[in-house]
Design a protein around this motif. Sequence first.
Motif, mmCIF file in Angstrom:
data_model
loop_
_atom_site.group_PDB
_atom_site.id
_atom_site.type_symbol
_atom_site.label_atom_id
_atom_site.label_comp_id
_atom_site.label_asym_id
_atom_site.label_seq_id
_atom_site.Cartn_x
_atom_site.Cartn_y
_atom_site.Cartn_z
ATOM 1 N N UNK A 37 0.842 -1.210 0.000
ATOM 2 C CA UNK A 37 0.000 0.000 0.000
ATOM 3 C C UNK A 37 0.870 1.249 0.000
ATOM 4 N N UNK A 97 4.018 1.646 -0.776
ATOM 5 C CA UNK A 97 4.816 1.769 -2.009
ATOM 6 C C UNK A 97 3.998 2.346 -3.160
ATOM 7 N N UNK A 98 2.808 1.781 -3.355
ATOM 8 C CA UNK A 98 1.995 2.199 -4.504
ATOM 9 C C UNK A 98 1.388 3.581 -4.310
ATOM 10 N N UNK A 129 2.500 6.083 -2.437
ATOM 11 C CA UNK A 129 3.529 7.122 -2.524
ATOM 12 C C UNK A 129 3.918 7.323 -3.990
ATOM 13 N N UNK A 130 4.032 6.231 -4.751
ATOM 14 C CA UNK A 130 4.374 6.354 -6.179
ATOM 15 C C UNK A 130 3.304 7.157 -6.912
ATOM 16 N N UNK A 131 2.033 6.857 -6.616
ATOM 17 C CA UNK A 131 0.942 7.592 -7.279
ATOM 18 C C UNK A 131 0.981 9.073 -6.910
ATOM 19 N N UNK A 132 1.320 9.342 -5.652
ATOM 20 C CA UNK A 132 1.416 10.732 -5.191
ATOM 21 C C UNK A 132 2.513 11.469 -5.960
ATOM 22 N N UNK A 133 3.673 10.821 -6.083
ATOM 23 C CA UNK A 133 4.795 11.487 -6.775
ATOM 24 C C UNK A 133 4.467 11.694 -8.256
ATOM 25 N N UNK A 184 7.295 3.521 4.642
ATOM 26 C CA UNK A 184 8.034 3.473 3.369
ATOM 27 C C UNK A 184 9.484 3.034 3.604
#
Lengths: 220, 247
Positions: free
Chosen positions: B198, B200-201, B203-207, B240
Amino acid sequence: MATKVMTFYGTSIGKKVVMAVTGFIVFGFVTVHMLGNLQVFSGPEKLNAYAHFLKSVPAFLWTFRGLILISAVLHILAATQLTLQSWSARPQGYAVQRYRETTYAARTVRWGGPIIGLFLVYHILHFTTGQVHPSFSDNVYNNVVTGFAVWWVSVFYIVAVAFVGLHLYHGVWSMFQTVGLNHPKWNVWPRVFAVAFSLAVFAGMVSVPIAALAGLVRPV
Amino acid sequence: MDFKLKVWRQRGAGDKGAFANYDAKDISPDTSFLEMLDIVNERLIAKGEEPFAFDHDCREGICGTCGCMVNGYAHGHQGGTTLCQFHMREFQDGETIWIEPFRAKAFPVIRDLVVDRGAFDKIVQAGGYISVRTGSAPDGNAVPVPKDDAERSMDAAACIGCGACVAACPNASAMLFTSGKIAQFARLPQGQPERIDRVRHMVAAMEQAGFGACTNHAECEAACPKELKLDCIAQMNRDLIKAALVK
């Protein structure tokens, strides 16, 4: 969960953790540096012996210098990338924007960094390599006292160290938050720690130029 | 009460946009901010002018639809309140009020004060859920959850996704929103199996949505109408780091 995951350093949080760890290393160095400086008050023999001790084993000296240099480079690299990310995140600013929580230290932390960086160039040329020192010699004690006897040099040092203090205050507190060392029951302590240490570093560092200007320490 | 409004008008994402001046006269102090906007818009319509667009839905502070910058504060200066629950008595008579949309690259303006907060949906779609059916509400205390964990999960779950954290952040960072959506699961048993994936994904979507990076100003915490705390962000950072270590 279809989003492509990123490398740890690829995320802003990863870069911030790198800043926290490298910041902690440099913070440790600055604290030891401040304590070393205070030996100027114990007289020339003590300070010169300490300076000699630091340089006695070149392998140790260059290991520490390398560690600090690598930390500083990584800290600046991550800071630059994060700053550029944030600047591009709001292409159009507000006509009116007011703040409630942020501190002067937090708002100036990005500009304090480059100012401290420029100061460090001068500082190394002044006290480490001696090119901009009026009477540089092997006598570290005399270098310090005569260097700070020039009033504008001392004023510049005090201003630069004030920026170091502000940078440390925001940085030390942020370090705890960034690595997730946080709990509602003891959230006040990182703040207390940050204030106490940045004030201690500031006071310890500026005590030397102030003493030199006031004539409390004299060249031998 | 009388007010002078400076309202951001923008026809769409491609339009440059500018402030327009409006007078809001004879407004009751007990009018909510959105009702005041309604009154001004009705008068504009009566004069044959185009009303300005703004987002709103429940008007009771629970849906997260409304919100814009009022005199430089997200949701106005009251604190702990959405714009719909903010009243004109909080202003001085005759005051000039600047009204702007929430500004961030990830929140493009749709029209006037309405912005597209679809980036938040993308973050939630990346992992802000439990993948398995957890059934209907379990019997009380059937799944033991320590009181402190339950309280902190509920505090994080109070987030209504309004976007005030991004709007108030000097960096336009979405750390408080994303961390709220992570922290609400991180302390509950149901959230554990997917906890690492959760963070990982999400935070990636946020960035990837183009938000800025957190510099710990805490402006988000001050602006949040549901008073989420920076503790959520620390929780996300911790998770994270853990995700990076177990990889």
